[in-house]
Motif scaffolding. Structure first.
Motif, PDB file in Angstrom:
ATOM      1  N   LEU A 127       0.216  -6.300  -6.706  1.00 60.51           N
ATOM      2  CA  LEU A 127       0.344  -5.244  -5.703  1.00 60.51           C
ATOM      3  C   LEU A 127       1.826  -5.042  -5.418  1.00 60.51           C
ATOM      4  CD1 LEU A 127      -1.833  -4.643  -2.606  1.00 60.51           C
ATOM      5  CD2 LEU A 127       0.644  -4.752  -2.307  1.00 60.51           C
ATOM      6  N   THR A 128       2.273  -3.809  -5.495  1.00 62.46           N
ATOM      7  CA  THR A 128       3.680  -3.499  -5.204  1.00 62.46           C
ATOM      8  C   THR A 128       3.760  -2.607  -3.975  1.00 62.46           C
ATOM      9  OG1 THR A 128       3.671  -1.575  -6.675  1.00 62.46           O
ATOM     10  CG2 THR A 128       4.335  -3.684  -7.620  1.00 62.46           C
ATOM     11  N   PHE A 129       4.787  -2.804  -3.185  1.00 62.10           N
ATOM     12  CA  PHE A 129       4.958  -1.997  -1.974  1.00 62.10           C
ATOM     13  C   PHE A 129       6.445  -1.855  -1.663  1.00 62.10           C
ATOM     14  CE2 PHE A 129       4.602  -6.384  -0.688  1.00 62.10           C
ATOM     15  CZ  PHE A 129       5.606  -6.538   0.246  1.00 62.10           C
ATOM     16  N   ALA A 130       6.733  -0.826  -0.912  1.00 59.79           N
ATOM     17  CA  ALA A 130       8.106  -0.576  -0.471  1.00 59.79           C
ATOM     18  C   ALA A 130       8.148  -0.661   1.040  1.00 59.79           C
ATOM     19  CB  ALA A 130       8.581   0.802  -0.936  1.00 59.79           C
ATOM     20  N   LEU A 131       9.196  -1.271   1.540  1.00 61.84           N
ATOM     21  CA  LEU A 131       9.380  -1.394   2.980  1.00 61.84           C
ATOM     22  C   LEU A 131      10.090  -0.152   3.488  1.00 61.84           C
ATOM     23  CD1 LEU A 131       8.995  -3.317   5.374  1.00 61.84           C
ATOM     24  CD2 LEU A 131      11.272  -4.193   4.912  1.00 61.84           C
ATOM     25  N   GLU A 132       9.446   0.547   4.422  1.00 58.34           N
ATOM     26  CA  GLU A 132      10.008   1.786   4.938  1.00 58.34           C
ATOM     27  C   GLU A 132      11.216   1.489   5.794  1.00 58.34           C
ATOM     28  OE1 GLU A 132       8.291   5.935   6.821  1.00 58.34           O
ATOM     29  OE2 GLU A 132       7.434   4.045   7.444  1.00 58.34           O
ATOM     30  N   GLY A 133      12.346   2.099   5.452  1.00 55.35           N
ATOM     31  CA  GLY A 133      13.577   1.862   6.186  1.00 55.35           C
ATOM     32  C   GLY A 133      13.629   2.626   7.483  1.00 55.35           C
ATOM     33  N   ASP A 134      14.635   2.310   8.294  1.00 53.62           N
ATOM     34  CA  ASP A 134      14.825   2.971   9.576  1.00 53.62           C
ATOM     35  C   ASP A 134      15.490   4.313   9.360  1.00 53.62           C
ATOM     36  OD1 ASP A 134      14.263   2.714  12.228  1.00 53.62           O
ATOM     37  OD2 ASP A 134      16.240   1.942  12.771  1.00 53.62           O
ATOM     38  N   LYS A 135      14.800   5.405   9.704  1.00 57.71           N
ATOM     39  CA  LYS A 135      15.335   6.751   9.496  1.00 57.71           C
ATOM     40  C   LYS A 135      16.179   7.154  10.702  1.00 57.71           C
ATOM     41  CE  LYS A 135      11.359   8.031   6.688  1.00 57.71           C
ATOM     42  NZ  LYS A 135      10.756   6.718   6.681  1.00 57.71           N
ATOM     43  N   SER A 136      17.301   6.521  10.833  1.00 54.83           N
ATOM     44  CA  SER A 136      18.134   6.763  12.010  1.00 54.83           C
ATOM     45  C   SER A 136      18.720   8.150  12.018  1.00 54.83           C
ATOM     46  CB  SER A 136      19.245   5.711  12.082  1.00 54.83           C
ATOM     47  OG  SER A 136      20.018   5.735  10.906  1.00 54.83           O
ATOM     48  N   GLY A 137      18.995   8.693  10.828  1.00 53.51           N
ATOM     49  CA  GLY A 137      19.601  10.014  10.762  1.00 53.51           C
ATOM     50  C   GLY A 137      18.697  11.085  11.288  1.00 53.51           C
ATOM     51  N   GLY A 138      17.408  11.030  10.929  1.00 55.89           N
ATOM     52  CA  GLY A 138      16.471  12.054  11.337  1.00 55.89           C
ATOM     53  C   GLY A 138      16.042  11.922  12.773  1.00 55.89           C
ATOM     54  N   VAL A 162      16.408  -2.716  -6.595  1.00 54.49           N
ATOM     55  CA  VAL A 162      15.336  -1.825  -6.170  1.00 54.49           C
ATOM     56  C   VAL A 162      14.600  -2.464  -5.002  1.00 54.49           C
ATOM     57  CG1 VAL A 162      13.244  -0.610  -6.870  1.00 54.49           C
ATOM     58  CG2 VAL A 162      15.086  -0.958  -8.519  1.00 54.49           C
ATOM     59  N   ASP A 163      14.407  -1.710  -3.916  1.00 58.61           N
ATOM     60  CA  ASP A 163      13.747  -2.235  -2.726  1.00 58.61           C
ATOM     61  C   ASP A 163      12.233  -2.145  -2.844  1.00 58.61           C
ATOM     62  OD1 ASP A 163      16.159  -2.818  -1.533  1.00 58.61           O
ATOM     63  OD2 ASP A 163      16.331  -0.841  -0.614  1.00 58.61           O
ATOM     64  N   ILE A 164      11.714  -2.647  -3.938  1.00 57.29           N
ATOM     65  CA  ILE A 164      10.270  -2.684  -4.156  1.00 57.29           C
ATOM     66  C   ILE A 164       9.867  -4.143  -4.319  1.00 57.29           C
ATOM     67  CG2 ILE A 164       8.369  -2.071  -5.692  1.00 57.29           C
ATOM     68  CD1 ILE A 164       9.837   0.485  -6.374  1.00 57.29           C
ATOM     69  N   ILE A 165       8.914  -4.581  -3.515  1.00 55.38           N
ATOM     70  CA  ILE A 165       8.473  -5.969  -3.515  1.00 55.38           C
ATOM     71  C   ILE A 165       7.148  -6.062  -4.263  1.00 55.38           C
ATOM     72  CG2 ILE A 165       7.810  -7.932  -2.071  1.00 55.38           C
ATOM     73  CD1 ILE A 165       9.658  -6.850   0.068  1.00 55.38           C
ATOM     74  N   THR A 166       7.037  -7.065  -5.116  1.00 51.98           N
ATOM     75  CA  THR A 166       5.837  -7.273  -5.920  1.00 51.98           C
ATOM     76  C   THR A 166       5.136  -8.547  -5.469  1.00 51.98           C
ATOM     77  OG1 THR A 166       6.842  -6.175  -7.832  1.00 51.98           O
ATOM     78  CG2 THR A 166       4.935  -7.582  -8.249  1.00 51.98           C
ATOM     79  N   VAL A 186       2.278   0.968   0.329  1.00 48.76           N
ATOM     80  CA  VAL A 186       1.766   0.388  -0.909  1.00 48.76           C
ATOM     81  C   VAL A 186       1.926   1.394  -2.043  1.00 48.76           C
ATOM     82  CG1 VAL A 186      -0.264  -0.538  -2.079  1.00 48.76           C
ATOM     83  CG2 VAL A 186       0.144  -1.073   0.331  1.00 48.76           C
ATOM     84  N   LEU A 187       2.514   0.948  -3.137  1.00 41.97           N
ATOM     85  CA  LEU A 187       2.735   1.815  -4.299  1.00 41.97           C
ATOM     86  C   LEU A 187       1.632   1.646  -5.340  1.00 41.97           C
ATOM     87  CD1 LEU A 187       6.586   1.243  -4.697  1.00 41.97           C
ATOM     88  CD2 LEU A 187       5.423   3.038  -3.404  1.00 41.97           C
ATOM     89  N   ASP A 188       1.359   0.424  -5.720  1.00 42.90           N
ATOM     90  CA  ASP A 188       0.330   0.143  -6.729  1.00 42.90           C
ATOM     91  C   ASP A 188      -0.579  -0.969  -6.228  1.00 42.90           C
ATOM     92  OD1 ASP A 188       1.128   1.942  -8.851  1.00 42.90           O
ATOM     93  OD2 ASP A 188       2.886   0.668  -9.097  1.00 42.90           O
ATOM     94  N   ARG A 189      -1.879  -0.737  -6.352  1.00 46.00           N
ATOM     95  CA  ARG A 189      -2.863  -1.732  -5.983  1.00 46.00           C
ATOM     96  C   ARG A 189      -3.488  -2.336  -7.237  1.00 46.00           C
ATOM     97  NH1 ARG A 189      -4.292  -1.338  -0.602  1.00 46.00           N
ATOM     98  NH2 ARG A 189      -3.570   0.558   0.474  1.00 46.00           N
ATOM     99  N   PRO A 190      -4.038  -3.543  -7.134  1.00 46.13           N
ATOM    100  CA  PRO A 190      -4.727  -4.123  -8.300  1.00 46.13           C
ATOM    101  C   PRO A 190      -5.972  -3.320  -8.649  1.00 46.13           C
ATOM    102  CG  PRO A 190      -5.038  -5.480  -6.334  1.00 46.13           C
ATOM    103  CD  PRO A 190      -4.021  -4.454  -5.977  1.00 46.13           C
ATOM    104  N   ILE A 191      -6.180  -3.080  -9.921  1.00 45.05           N
ATOM    105  CA  ILE A 191      -7.297  -2.267 -10.409  1.00 45.05           C
ATOM    106  C   ILE A 191      -8.045  -3.066 -11.463  1.00 45.05           C
ATOM    107  CG2 ILE A 191      -7.955  -0.094 -11.538  1.00 45.05           C
ATOM    108  CD1 ILE A 191      -5.371   1.116 -10.483  1.00 45.05           C
ATOM    109  N   TYR A 192      -9.383  -3.013 -11.398  1.00 42.58           N
ATOM    110  CA  TYR A 192     -10.202  -3.665 -12.425  1.00 42.58           C
ATOM    111  C   TYR A 192     -10.054  -2.938 -13.760  1.00 42.58           C
ATOM    112  CZ  TYR A 192     -12.712  -6.241  -8.748  1.00 42.58           C
ATOM    113  OH  TYR A 192     -13.042  -7.074  -7.700  1.00 42.58           O
TER     114      TYR A 192
END
Length: 357
Positions: free
Chosen positions: A61-72, A190-194, A311-317
């Motif tokens: 399972l891969t996911f990305a941590l959403e950063g703080d959107k301080s600018g917006g 790359v800020d993607i955690i597996t 979550v970017l990719d989930r485990p699939i059978y």
């Protein structure tokens, strides 16, 4: 006068080392049949070991941590500060870098996930119970009175656990954290955690991996947005209270006006209650206006900080399956068998040399 005896120093020369290794080489060459036989026996044992090993299934399972959107959100933060509101920041360093990886492996997160429900073999049980069935522990537990009645129903709170429950959960956690669970960044750029979870049961690998991600995500959301959510709840209660007071004040104005209808203009004292109620209406209306603004700002903050894990990719059978290969077993067994015999032969020669002295 006494003369000092010369000090003899042992010197290691390249020629001496070469001669020593040459002797051992000829020694092992004479024993080649023994070494080869031991390697063959080890290879056979390694092959047999490969047949006893069950395949393992890897859920990724891969996911990305959403950063703080301080600018917006800088405009919102600036506006909120005018009302004395603190809308929170990034949520603290607990959820950054390797800390987040360790959060997935923490005993609290793993044990809470183990108590989540899962549908297995026609029944809804906990992941802890599913693990116990996969390991076939209950066959031994039924012979022991203290363990025969131990159960792990889904969603059981920790306060109901006994010392035996804690011991069993600790053993399960130790196995999963050391042998099954792996969390980290494959590429530091790359800020993607597996997250990878491995077990001998395909369903357990997939569903526990997803359940653990949900549990950590829920903890992450609750912790990171706790301050903003608390502000929002307080403001909502205050807004409801002031709105109730405003409604009462409006009703009071109407009642006072009814009592002074067609009143003689000379009797101004009778109009005082109506004027007071009107002041209450104006004051409560002004307060309610500010509270509504602040409440909406607090809601914006909560929405800005959640969701926190994408979550970017989930485990699939079917999941990726790995086996202990037969060739690997033969090679490893042969090497270990031959090497062990060589160590034995060296040890025997050394022992004879020590006994001869």
């Amino acid at each position: 006068m006494t003369t000092k005896e010369p000090i003899v120093k042992d010197e290691i020369t390249l020629k001496g080392l070469f001669d020593k290794y040459a002797k051992w080489y000829h020694f092992f060459l004479l024993k080649w049949m023994t070494i080869v036989l031991a390697g063959i026996i080890g290879g056979i044992l390694g092959l047999g070991y490969s047949f006893t090993q069950k395949p393992v299934y890897i859920a990724t399972l891969t996911f990305a941590l959403e950063g703080d959107k301080s600018g917006g959100s800088s405009g919102v933060l600036s506006l909120a500060s005018q009302f004395g509101l603190s809308l929170g920041g990034s949520g603290g360093g607990i959820f950054e870098g390797s800390n987040l990886s360790e959060l997935f492996k923490s005993r609290n997160m793993v044990e809470q996930t183990l108590m989540k429900p899962v549908f297995y073999k026609g029944k809804t049980i906990s992941f802890a119970e599913m693990y116990i069935q996969n390991k076939e522990w209950r066959e031994n537990w039924n012979k022991k009175p203290k363990l025969a009645k131990i159960q792990f129903p889904p969603n059981t709170k920790r306060k109901y656990f006994t010392r035996i429950h804690d011991s069993i959960l600790g053993a399960i956690y130790g196995d999963l954290s050391k042998n099954s669970l792996s969390v980290g960044q494959k590429d530091k750029k790359v800020d993607i955690i597996t997250m990878e979870f491995t077990s001998g049961n395909e369903q357990f690998s997939k569903e526990f991996c997803e359940a653990l991600a949900r549990q950590v995500g829920l903890f992450y959301i609750t912790t990171k947005s706790k301050k903003a959510r608390t502000n929002m709840e307080i403001l909502e209660r205050q807004t409801d209270s002031i709105r109730s007071e405003l409604n009462n004040a409006i009703a009071g104005v109407a009642t006072a006006n009814d009592n002074t209808f067609n009143l003689n203009p000379a009797l101004n004292a009778r109009r005082v209650p109506s004027s007071r109620k009107q002041v209450d209406v104006q004051a409560n209306a002004a307060i309610l206006t500010e509270l509504v603004k602040q409440t909406e700002l607090a809601k914006v903050t909560v929405r800005r900080e959640t969701p926190l894990i994408q979550v970017l990719d989930r485990p699939i059978y079917p999941l990726k399956m790995e086996r202990f290969r037969k060739l690997k077993g033969i090679i490893m067994g042969g090497f270990m068998g031959g090497f062990s015999v060589m160590l034995f032969l060296v040890g025997r020669v050394r022992l004879k040399q020590l006994m001869a002295k």
